[in-house]
Design an enzyme around this catalytic site. Sequence first.
Site, PDB file in Angstrom:
ATOM      1  N   GLU A 152       7.407   7.736   4.580  1.00  0.00           N
ATOM      2  CA  GLU A 152       7.589   6.464   5.301  1.00  0.00           C
ATOM      3  C   GLU A 152       8.530   6.611   6.481  1.00  0.00           C
ATOM      4  O   GLU A 152       8.290   6.090   7.567  1.00  0.00           O
ATOM      5  CB  GLU A 152       8.093   5.371   4.354  1.00  0.00           C
ATOM      6  N   HIS A 198       6.627  -3.482  -6.883  1.00  0.00           N
ATOM      7  CA  HIS A 198       5.516  -3.741  -5.965  1.00  0.00           C
ATOM      8  C   HIS A 198       5.394  -5.215  -5.585  1.00  0.00           C
ATOM      9  O   HIS A 198       4.400  -5.609  -5.001  1.00  0.00           O
ATOM     10  CB  HIS A 198       4.175  -3.320  -6.584  1.00  0.00           C
TER      11      HIS A 198
END
Lengths: 328, 331
Positions: free
Chosen positions: B64, B133
């Site tokens: 990322e 999540h």
Amino acid sequence: MTAKVHLDRAHGVHLLREMLRIRRFEEKCAELYQAQKIRGFLHLYDGQEAVAVGVMQALGPQDAVVGTYREHGQAIARGIPMGPLMAEMFGKVEGCCRGRGGSMHIFDRQRRFIGGNAIVGAGLPLALGLALANRMQGRKAMIACFFGEGAADEGEFHESMNLASLWRLPVLFVCENNLYSMGTPVGIAEAETAIWQKAAAYRMGGEAVDGMDPVAVEVAARRAVERIREDGVPWLLECRTYRFRAHSMFDAQLYRTKEEVESWRKRDPINRLREWLEKAGHLHPADLERIEADVVAEIAEAVAFAEAGSPEPVEELERFVTMDEVPQ
Amino acid sequence: MSGVPARITYREACRQAIRAAILADPRVFLMGEDVGRYGGCYAVTKGLLEELGEERIRDTPLSESAFVGAGIGAAMAGMRPIVEVMTCNFSLLALDQIVNNAATIPHMSGGQFAVPLVLRMATGAGRQLAAQHSHSLEGWFAHIPGLRILAPATVEDARHMLAPALADPNPVLIFEHIMLYNMEGELDPAVQGVDIAKARIRRPGRDVTLITYGGSLFKTLAAADALAVEGIQAEVIDLRVLRPLDTATIIESITRTRRVVIVDEGWRSGSLSAEVAMRIVEEAFFELDAPIRRVCSREVPIPYAAHLEQAALPQAEAIAAAARGLVRPAR
Ligand SMILES: Cc1ncc(C[n+]2csc(CCOP(=O)(O)OP(=O)(O)O)c2C)c(N)n1
């Protein structure tokens, strides 16, 4: 361009002059820091001059440079004039970043100097993107990305090595291994202290070079740049060097001995090159005096420029938080 | 193309937006994890790799920080990247690049560089994906000067916010709520674009203002429907843009309704809802006839079990109850 370096008189003297410009500029910075003209963090490059000077010889104006927070040397060797550099450290609007960045955040769009980054390792991903943009826009240019060996501790280093190699991005990664990350010796931070060897894990070429020798650095950098330009793949160049001074201006240097520093000072890149040039009959005492005098004058002019500078009006504080347009 | 409004999903609207942007401008490309071969973790980019090729639809490694940073570098060097981070939960691994590079470089460089980057990510809860999540972190990013934060809640915004985001010289973060991807809505072909500056009144009303955005918009509209049955006319504001906040639209509404409930899937403490409330207090305190109320997520990591997850999130009943309490306080 050839990877061979013809160390004739002119080139040898050029390398010496460039290193001296950095050394003397920073001596002045230290002095001005004591005088409280320069504040904040100040990281000096003293001892590492051969790295920036050597690497920059291999780059062209189309290439870009990503620096660290110890970047005065990188900036000067890249050709950023001392006046705006000094004015930046004085926090004046005539500074290259209008006094917003200071010592650690030198940017110069015209010379493709993309910071000045004070987050260890954070410049590496930027270099990938700059290289990717060059490739996608069909520009034949490469990125030289400087970082300390401390950055190799960071995940971003490994992510960036992998992605650069995977996507064959034209980046020259220049690790300036000065053996310490603040007070932490590389041996207690890295399982593999030969940083260049990490390149192999990413199927990337790499090499270690004596970072106290500008000619050796230049030769290695030219060789690397030639490969990068030919094959379009990245390269990791580890320059083994040493900083003679404290990490920043707030460092009692408890982590190393005076003897260790003294032994490295014997390998001072400036003295070594000067002695070599003298022995080869390329440099006479009068030449050196003239160079030193030129450098002193250049610095004096830069300081005068900074002194004469003005503070940016406070009304402009929020200017450029968001941009009205993309500068071309 | 026919002039008849088409019913499409939010996911399809996102996909059309990306496709159109890439076709329209050679500087635009998409990169992120599984955006190509897999078709996007929420299937937004399905088929785009086959159509547009590997140069423009780039699968990245699970890095990322590196690929967000690369997006910033590419934006600084003349490209217009769309970077997809699978969910905002994973954007934390790129937080340094977003906050310390993208948001600072224009100002820190004295205006020498802009970062015209678009960062898309999914946000929110509702699919029993558990704590790592399911969080809503857009409010955090809305704290950062230099960023523009968008929360498209409708199909129209999902389709049209991307183009102005790409045209913005500044980094723009787009938060797509995971519960919206399957939602269908009308896309009016007469609408060629939307702004990315203003809040919108999605339902007018005179008794109370309900302020929300993103995934909570439809719960809030449902609450307004329920209130209408009871004779309470609730006005619903969709913030759309979380930074910079369109305070004017909020204040204008409140000076009419004099009551306000803020609905935010983010946690209450130190939140976007707190910011909205404080703007109201600063600018319209004397217009209020009742205290400001908030309906936010409960202050827990969002749990897996369906009943616990639902109990943690703002729900239409709670929103309606809060509004009712303001309009018809118990005596
Ligand atoms: C991400 C991050 N962590 C910690 C710091 C604090 N810090 C500043 S310089 C430094 C040492 C870095 O060492 P190295 O990369 O070897 O470069 P050098 O200072 O030796 O030039 C540290 C830990 C920082 N600036 N950024």
